[in-house]
Design a protein around this motif. Structure first.
Motif, short mmCIF file in Angstrom:
data_model
loop_
_atom_site.label_atom_id
_atom_site.label_comp_id
_atom_site.label_asym_id
_atom_site.label_seq_id
_atom_site.Cartn_x
_atom_site.Cartn_y
_atom_site.Cartn_z
N MET A 343 -91.38 14.62 -69.84
CA MET A 343 -90.51 13.57 -70.33
C MET A 343 -90.60 12.34 -69.44
O MET A 343 -90.68 11.20 -69.91
N SER A 344 -90.58 12.57 -68.13
CA SER A 344 -90.64 11.46 -67.19
C SER A 344 -91.92 10.66 -67.34
O SER A 344 -91.92 9.43 -67.24
N ALA A 345 -93.03 11.37 -67.58
CA ALA A 345 -94.33 10.71 -67.71
C ALA A 345 -94.59 10.18 -69.11
O ALA A 345 -95.63 9.57 -69.36
N GLY A 346 -93.65 10.41 -70.03
CA GLY A 346 -93.81 9.92 -71.39
C GLY A 346 -94.78 10.72 -72.23
O GLY A 346 -95.36 10.20 -73.20
N LEU A 347 -94.99 12.01 -71.89
CA LEU A 347 -95.91 12.86 -72.64
C LEU A 347 -95.16 13.86 -73.50
O LEU A 347 -94.02 14.23 -73.21
N SER A 348 -95.81 14.31 -74.56
CA SER A 348 -95.20 15.27 -75.48
C SER A 348 -95.04 16.64 -74.82
O SER A 348 -95.82 17.02 -73.94
N LEU A 349 -94.05 17.36 -75.29
CA LEU A 349 -93.81 18.71 -74.78
C LEU A 349 -94.69 19.72 -75.50
O LEU A 349 -95.06 19.52 -76.66
N PRO A 350 -95.03 20.83 -74.85
CA PRO A 350 -95.72 21.91 -75.57
C PRO A 350 -94.84 22.40 -76.71
O PRO A 350 -93.62 22.23 -76.68
N LYS A 351 -95.46 23.02 -77.70
CA LYS A 351 -94.69 23.45 -78.87
C LYS A 351 -93.91 24.74 -78.63
O LYS A 351 -92.86 24.94 -79.22
N MET A 352 -94.43 25.59 -77.75
CA MET A 352 -93.72 26.84 -77.47
C MET A 352 -94.07 27.37 -76.10
O MET A 352 -95.22 27.27 -75.66
N VAL A 353 -93.07 27.92 -75.42
CA VAL A 353 -93.25 28.67 -74.17
C VAL A 353 -92.81 30.10 -74.45
O VAL A 353 -91.65 30.32 -74.81
N PHE A 354 -93.72 31.05 -74.30
CA PHE A 354 -93.40 32.45 -74.58
C PHE A 354 -93.46 33.23 -73.27
O PHE A 354 -94.51 33.31 -72.64
N GLY A 355 -92.33 33.82 -72.89
CA GLY A 355 -92.26 34.59 -71.65
C GLY A 355 -92.24 36.09 -71.93
O GLY A 355 -91.29 36.60 -72.51
N HIS A 356 -93.30 36.77 -71.54
CA HIS A 356 -93.35 38.22 -71.76
C HIS A 356 -92.77 38.97 -70.57
O HIS A 356 -92.46 38.39 -69.53
N GLY A 357 -92.66 40.28 -70.70
CA GLY A 357 -92.02 41.10 -69.68
C GLY A 357 -92.98 41.60 -68.61
O GLY A 357 -94.14 41.19 -68.54
N PHE A 358 -92.48 42.51 -67.78
CA PHE A 358 -93.25 43.08 -66.68
C PHE A 358 -93.83 44.44 -67.07
O PHE A 358 -93.37 45.08 -68.03
N LEU A 359 -94.80 44.89 -66.30
CA LEU A 359 -95.37 46.21 -66.47
C LEU A 359 -94.90 47.13 -65.35
O LEU A 359 -94.78 46.70 -64.20
N THR A 360 -94.65 48.36 -65.70
CA THR A 360 -94.35 49.40 -64.71
C THR A 360 -95.38 50.51 -64.86
O THR A 360 -96.14 50.55 -65.84
N LYS A 361 -95.41 51.42 -63.90
CA LYS A 361 -96.34 52.55 -63.96
C LYS A 361 -95.56 53.83 -63.79
O LYS A 361 -94.84 54.00 -62.80
N ASP A 362 -95.68 54.70 -64.77
CA ASP A 362 -94.95 55.98 -64.75
C ASP A 362 -93.46 55.75 -64.55
O ASP A 362 -92.78 56.49 -63.84
N GLY A 363 -92.96 54.66 -65.16
CA GLY A 363 -91.53 54.35 -65.11
C GLY A 363 -91.06 53.69 -63.84
O GLY A 363 -89.86 53.44 -63.68
N MET A 364 -91.98 53.38 -62.93
CA MET A 364 -91.60 52.79 -61.64
C MET A 364 -92.25 51.42 -61.48
O MET A 364 -93.36 51.18 -61.95
N LYS A 365 -91.54 50.54 -60.77
CA LYS A 365 -92.11 49.25 -60.42
C LYS A 365 -93.34 49.47 -59.56
O LYS A 365 -93.34 50.31 -58.66
N MET A 366 -94.41 48.71 -59.83
CA MET A 366 -95.63 48.88 -59.06
C MET A 366 -95.58 48.10 -57.75
O MET A 366 -95.00 47.01 -57.68
N GLY A 367 -96.20 48.66 -56.72
CA GLY A 367 -96.25 47.97 -55.44
C GLY A 367 -97.17 48.70 -54.47
O GLY A 367 -97.31 49.92 -54.54
N LYS A 368 -97.79 47.93 -53.59
CA LYS A 368 -98.71 48.54 -52.62
C LYS A 368 -97.97 49.52 -51.70
O LYS A 368 -98.51 50.54 -51.31
N SER A 369 -96.72 49.19 -51.39
CA SER A 369 -95.96 50.08 -50.50
C SER A 369 -95.68 51.43 -51.15
O SER A 369 -95.53 52.44 -50.47
#
Length: 611
Positions: A343-369
């Protein structure tokens, strides 16, 4: 980020007079110390013109207007570490959407790339004893290699270290500056290095830990440039009210509206302590904040390499984007910061922003630890791109969180791809070879006359199309698989292997049945090609088509009638090798029975709470 400002008073002042500047406000908290800067100029755009620009671009409820390119983006992935499964998931989904849009005959510009500036990059490179630019080259190439292995058909790959990107970022920055939306101030606050963002104390956990990275934030005091985000509070509220499809799924829109209504704060768009970045125009002692830099990759990617890079030429090559596809963790940057910047730069906005969810593994949050990370390179090399693409698109309801387990992965792809589709094609071609010399006896449009099976297939094709267009990718896969299930049921009911033994009339009917089933498989090949392009090509090849015919196929060819009498089919061979579960080797084959048992009744994935 700048301290909170009384929104109602400041917005009123700004909307009445765009020349008002935060330097004049007496409502700033004491931690901000402003000083005049001769670089600032007064606003050159009226509120009315700015508002008209954003609403005209985002009020179109359709993702695509006739004749315009369909511009689709993934995030630009941060190169502090090699690609992970979350990045692969976003890109697989984006590729399926891009391929579907191409099937509709649209000109698609599929943009992906890498975000290569910032403190984390410099730190990661130093830890490896490497120069930041060398580090970026290595990780960026790792993304390109993985995308090739996963059959990702991107059109543009932008790196934020490219000269054309830097030129466009600087021009954009200058536009925003000229509009009076950048000012200088001292700021002291808690900073998350991993997020590369200042945090409010109220959003932190115990010991000032970041809720995303679970690491303590550090106290920093810097002299930075700030973007006047609070100026756009009213415009953002109006835009989201008038254009509810701008943020999807709808529950993500609710999150964004809540953030905005709670009051927007100006945020820092430069770093004095970070050398690895794009220098601020006219102040080489500071670099541009990594998000202000990276978001512009969606625009700079559109700039053609041969031309002198500039904002106008890039915008004219396809902006605004039809769809930004992102993970929910970066929703605020794309649905609040980015629209205000545009808006500040005078440019058009994208038509849609789609936010998807996260992935887990075997029901648990994934992490190196936890030792339970899911490496996309290992997965694709072990199971192949079709299996990986199909599982994550079919089994994760797009937008929600999703879970991976290897046993479920193997059960799903074996049941759906190897059995329902692959085995149907193999046994049908086998019967055709044995009884008809692998040649179709009649056109499929003639074979189906007076048969309700065609209506069943076409209704499912239309169901898949609608789901693809609505980004309900899992439901699209489900509808296509139902065609395979219908084909298997038709085969079992008609029992052509038996009819071939009952004389000429029955043999003629059996030969037509084979044409009907193969036509259904031809339709499956096209309809499933956005998800499993390699598998779909193998089906098409066994049906006697060339690679060029497959590559130029359009969604309109899912209409019944593609197979012609006299067409010679290829020799039958499995199009998807059944995956053997490691348990089978340990249990002497007993698990094999479990893998294929109830192939049409594979249990549904457990629901995951929406973010």
């Amino acid at each position: 980020m700048a301290a909170r400002i009384n929104q109602s008073i400041q917005n009123t002042l700004w909307l009445l007079n765009p020349l008002h500047h935060p330097l004049t406000s007496k409502l700033i908290k004491p931690t901000l110390h402003f000083r005049p800067n001769p670089l600032f100029s007064s606003s050159s755009r009226s509120k009315r013109a700015l508002f008209c620009t954003c609403t005209s671009s985002s009020s179109d409820k359709n993702l695509q207007d006739g004749g315009e390119p369909f511009v689709l983006t993934t995030p630009l992935y941060y190169v502090n570490a090699p690609p992970h499964m979350g990045s692969a998931y976003t890109t697989i989904a984006a590729d399926a959407i891009a391929r579907f849009q191409r099937l509709l005959g649209k000109k698609v510009v599929f943009i992906t790339g890498t975000d290569e500036h910032g403190e984390k990059i410099a730190t990661a490179a130093a830890a490896q004893g490497s120069d930041p630019s060398v580090h970026c080259d290595v990780i960026s190439e790792a993304y390109k290699t993985l995308w090739k292995d996963l059959d990702i058909s991107y059109d543009k790959f932008i790196r934020t270290t490219e000269p054309k990107h830097e030129a466009i970022v600087k021009e954009f920055y200058s536009r925003v500056l000229a509009n009076g939306d950048i000012y200088r101030a001292d700021y002291e606050g808690l900073y998350c290095v991993n997020c590369e963002e200042y945090k409010d104390e109220k959003e932190l956990l115990d010991n000032n830990c970041c809720p995303m990275h679970l690491k303590p934030c550090v106290l920093r005091k810097e002299d930075n440039y700030f973007f006047a985000l609070s100026k756009y509070q009213k415009l953002l509220e109006e835009t989201l009210t008038q254009n509810p499809n701008f943020v999807q799924p709808s529950y993500r829109l609710n999150e964004v509206q809540s953030w905005i209504k709670s009051g927007l704060r100006d945020f820092s768009i430069s770093r004095a302590s970070v050398d690895w970045g794009i220098p601020v125009p006219n102040d080489n002692k500071q670099t541009i904040y990594v998000w202000f830099d990276a978001l512009l990759g969606y625009v700079s990617a559109l700039s053609e390499g041969a031309e002198q890079p500039n904002l106008q030429s890039a915008v004219s090559s396809g902006w605004p984007a039809s769809l930004h596809l992102i993970g929910k963790d970066i929703l605020r940057f794309h649905a609040v910061y980015w629209p205000a910047m545009l808006m500040s730069a005078g440019l058009s906005l994208p038509k849609m922003v789609f936010g998807h969810g996260f992935l887990t593994k075997d029901g648990m949050k994934m992490g190196k630890s936890l030792g339970n990370t899911l490496e996309p390179n290992d997965l694709v090399h072990k199971f192949g791109p079709d299996a990986v693409r199909y599982f994550f698109i079919r089994e994760v309801e797009f937008g929600n969180d999703g879970d991976y387990s290897e046993d479920r992965f193997i059960n799903i792809v074996n049941a759906h791809l190897a059995n329902t589709i692959g085995n149907l094609l193999n046994r049908t071609l086998g019967l055709l070879k044995k009884n008809c010399q692998s040649t179709l006896v009649v056109d499929s449009i003639i074979a189906i006359e007076g048969n309700a099976f065609q209506d069943t297939v076409q209704k499912l094709v239309e169901k898949a199309r609608v789901n693809y267009e609505n980004l309900s990718l899992s439901s699209a896969c489900e509808a296509i698989l139902e065609i395979g299930n219908a084909g298997n049921s038709y085969m079992d009911e008609r029992a052509p292997w038996s009819l071939f033994k009952k004389g000429p009339a029955a043999s003629e009917a059996a030969a037509k049945d084979l044409v009907i089933i193969l036509e259904a498989l031809r339709i499956i090949a096209i309809a499933l090609s956005p998800v499993t392009p390699s598998l779909s090509w193998r089906i098409y090849a066994q049906l006697g088509f060339s690679k060029d015919q497959f590559d130029t196929a359009r969604w309109s060819e899912t209409k019944w009638g593609g197979l012609k009498g006299g067409q010679v089919m290829a020799q039958p061979k499995p199009i998807f090798a059944r995956i053997e579960n490691r348990m089978e080797e340990e249990d002497g084959g007993e698990a094999a029975k479990k893998v294929v048992k109830n192939k049409d009744k594979v249990p549904q994935a457990q629901g995951v709470a929406e973010a």
